[in-house]
Design a protein around this motif. Structure first.
Motif: not given
Length: 723
Positions: A674-687
């Motif tokens: 049984l595999e339970i993944p986590g939530n991926v945090v997106q990096p903030t984009a550079t202008p």
């Protein structure tokens, strides 16, 4: 007599009383297993055949009486020179002890006692038995308040020879009826006269007649009036005084005509309308006892009477003198002259005799005069009842009197140990130097305490109650012992001690059984460890008491259950039975199920809780774990053909997933983890950077590598083992 087995049936226990004619003993009837009283004739009467014959006949007559207020006669017999009467044993006091202790009694109590005595006398008189010795000593008051009259018929057996030999009849002279004192035949009304005196004494605390000797008291019964009851005790109602006055009339015809009539009067005397009735008046006079004045006889009358007697003896005197008579007269004169000479010859001896007689008379007169000078004074006998023996001796010796030795000692529940119970003479004067007999209390009757060690508590209590000891006088101290529960281990006082049943305190040490302790917990422990634990507690584990069973829950050699549950009380030396695991069943399979789980957010930690069910039980829980990265958590499951295993995963309190694992699936190898993944945090984009196809963190290559890595790891963890 104490300890004697009379007639092979009556075991003599102790002496409880005695009188001038007999001694009374408490005995045990071994045949009927009951307490009895045995009256034994004194030895000085055993050779009086007439007395023995009457004694036996009267005892048999009294045995015919059967009434609640009469002491029952059970047996009359003889063993060698011992003549005895066996009668009912009454636990209580005699009326004399009660009068001495607390007279005057309450009016209601005294009347109630007199009523019951009347009932007994009425029953006896109906059966033609006259008591003849009614007195407080012969009236027993049981602990239940029942009045019982004893010694029926015994007084009738007293002969004239025993009156002077023992003084037993004279000893009761205070209660004699006038006809009894005269020695004439006494009837039923004689008993009623004596009962009147008993009622008088109960209400006034004194006797109606006192005197210097028994004879003087008997004469007062015949001649004197007594102080009326209400003079001695003003609280006595007039109706009750009337009963006493009527029952104590000197003329039997003026008394109650029967005991039943007196009883009926007693039953109503305390009713309100009778309390202040008029004083009873008697008009009839007993002519036989009235003093009369006789006319004196004059001397002239006496002379005439003498002449008449002479004439009657010799006939009439003739006035004619014949010649023959003259010659005879001369001859007679000569004879008289000769006689005169002869008489003169005897004058001198006569004078000598007269002088001698005068001398002897003077000598005798002088002797008696000398006796008068030696004659001792009369002194009053001091009343020493209730004094200690030492005080009584001092009081008697101060009066110049002496105590007759040895003093008699008798048991008493009322009179304290060492105090005087009775004295032979009182209320009279005697010569200085006279002897006074004393009866000293030896205290309550002491009983020998049996040995109860080794017996049981209940049986011991019953035995002591039969001895007259109350349960409140017993103390039981319980201790642990290997003996049966309730077994007496020790007693204080020890067996054989002399005790007073009224105030003794007895302490028993009683077994409460072996010492107990809490049963230790054996479940889940290895067999080798369990054996050491039981041995340390003193418990016994035999090989035959070890049972093996297969178990999914317990490993091999672990204890599954025990016959005595944990914390139950158990006794040292008890045998213990246990059930031990022989391992898992043959068809059981162990399977390691892998749970791969990541934190909910990659930049924070998560708490993971895994709950599983398998052949061992439901809803078992692994330890809660805190993770900060992806981890693999193995869950070991045990399955049997009929069990479906389940694994449930919760992260941060939120249910994530559940997976079922079947026995057949692991057999085929088709079960996955049984595999339970986590939530991926997106990096903030550079202008400054703009991309048309943004790539997830790590790029597509990284994802591919990650997936490949996960597949390899999953394959490596999907394993199972069979036993």
């Amino acid at each position: 007599m104490i300890g004697h087995d009379l007639a092979g049936r009556y075991e003599i226990i102790s002496r409880i009383g005695g009188g001038g004619m007999a001694l009374v003993y408490k005995a045990h009837d071994v045949l009927l297993n009951r307490k009895v009283a045995v009256k034994v004739l004194r030895q000085q009467f055993v050779h009086d055949e007439e007395f023995i014959r009457r004694f036996r006949r009267e005892g048999q007559s009294a045995a015919a009486l059967s009434h609640p207020n009469v002491v029952s006669i059970y047996d009359v017999g003889q063993e060698e020179d011992i003549h005895y009467i066996v009668m009912e044993y009454v636990e209580g006091h005699n009326l004399n002890e009660i009068i001495v202790e607390r007279a005057p009694l309450q009016i209601e109590e005294a009347v109630h006692i007199a009523q019951q005595i009347c009932e007994a006398l009425d029953h006896a008189h109906t059966n033609h038995i006259i008591h003849r010795d009614i007195k407080p000593h012969n009236i027993l008051i049981g602990n239940n308040g029942r009045v019982k009259v004893t010694d029926f018929g015994i007084a009738r057996a007293v002969t004239s020879s025993t009156i002077t030999h023992t003084g037993s009849v004279v000893g009761s002279v205070h209660y004699f009826s006038p006809e009894h004192a005269k020695g004439v035949n006494t009837g039923e009304k004689s008993d009623l006269y004596s009962l009147g005196i008993v009622l008088y004494q109960m209400l006034t605390a004194q006797l109606p007649f006192f005197g210097e000797s028994p004879i003087s008291i008997a004469l007062k019964h015949l001649q004197d009036d007594f102080e009326e009851p209400r003079v001695a005790n003003s609280h006595i109602p007039q109706s009750v005084e009337n009963i006493i006055l009527k029952s104590m009339r000197k003329n039997p015809n003026e008394r109650y005509h029967s005991a039943k009539a007196m009883m009926e009067d007693l039953e109503t005397c305390l009713q309100p309308h009778r309390l202040y009735e008029p004083k009873i008046v008697f008009s009839q006079v007993d002519e036989m006892q009235e003093t009369k004045v006789m006319p004196a006889i004059r001397s002239s009358q006496m002379q005439d009477m003498n002449t008449t007697r002479t004439q009657q003896a010799t006939g009439p005197v003739s006035n004619t003198v014949r010649i023959e008579d003259t010659t005879a007269m001369k001859t007679t004169a000569l004879e008289d002259s000769e006689l005169t000479k002869k008489e003169n010859n005897w004058k001198k001896p006569l004078i000598v005799v007269l002088v001698t007689l005068v001398f002897l008379a003077a000598l005798i007169w002088g002797f008696f005069k000398l006796l008068d000078t030696w004659q001792t004074d009369d002194v009053d006998i001091p009343y020493v009842v209730d004094l200690t023996e030492e005080q009584a001796r001092e009081a008697i010796e101060e009066k110049g009197l002496r105590v007759k030795e040895p003093v008699t000692r008798e048991t008493s529940k009322v009179v304290p140990l060492g105090n005087v119970m009775e004295q032979s003479k009182m209320n009279m004067k005697v010569k200085v130097g006279s002897f006074i007999e004393l009866i000293i209390s030896s205290g309550p009757e002491l009983k020998q305490l049996p040995n109860y060690v080794g017996g049981m508590k209940t049986a011991t209590i019953n035995s002591l109650v039969e001895l007259g000891i109350k349960e409140s006088q017993l103390e039981f101290i319980e201790v642990n012992d290997d003996s049966e529960v309730g077994t007496i281990l020790e007693q204080t006082p020890s067996s054989g001690s002399e005790i007073n049943p009224d105030d003794v305190k007895i302490t028993f040490t009683v077994s409460s059984g072996p010492e107990t302790f809490d049963m230790p917990t054996l479940e889940g422990k290895k067999l080798a460890d369990v054996k050491d634990i039981l041995k340390a507690y003193g418990l016994i584990l035999e090989e035959g008491n070890i049972k093996y069973e297969a178990s999914y829950l317990f490993e091999k050699d672990e204890v599954i259950s025990q016959n005595v549950l944990p914390n139950e009380k158990v006794v040292k030396g008890s045998k213990i039975s246990i059930v031990v695991s022989s391992g898992q069943p043959k068809d059981a399979k162990n399977y390691v199920f892998n749970v791969r789980i990541s934190p909910a957010n990659s930049d924070s930690a998560s708490e993971v809780e895994i709950i599983y069910s398998d052949a061992r039980g439901e809803n078992m829980k692994l330890d809660t774990r805190t993770i900060t990265s992806t981890v693999d958590i193995p869950v070991t499951l045990v399955l049997d053909p009929d069990t479906v295993a389940r694994v449930s995963v919760t992260r941060d309190g939120t249910f994530m997933d559940i997976k079922e694992i079947r026995y057949k699936d692991i057999s085929k190898g088709s079960t996955t983890g049984l595999e339970i993944p986590g939530n991926v945090v997106q990096p903030t984009a550079t202008p400054t950077t703009t991309e048309t196809n943004p790539t997830p963190p790590g790029g597509s290559d990284q994802n591919t590598e990650g997936n490949e890595h996960n597949e390899q790891n999953e394959q490596s963890t999907e394993t199972f083992a069979e036993e």
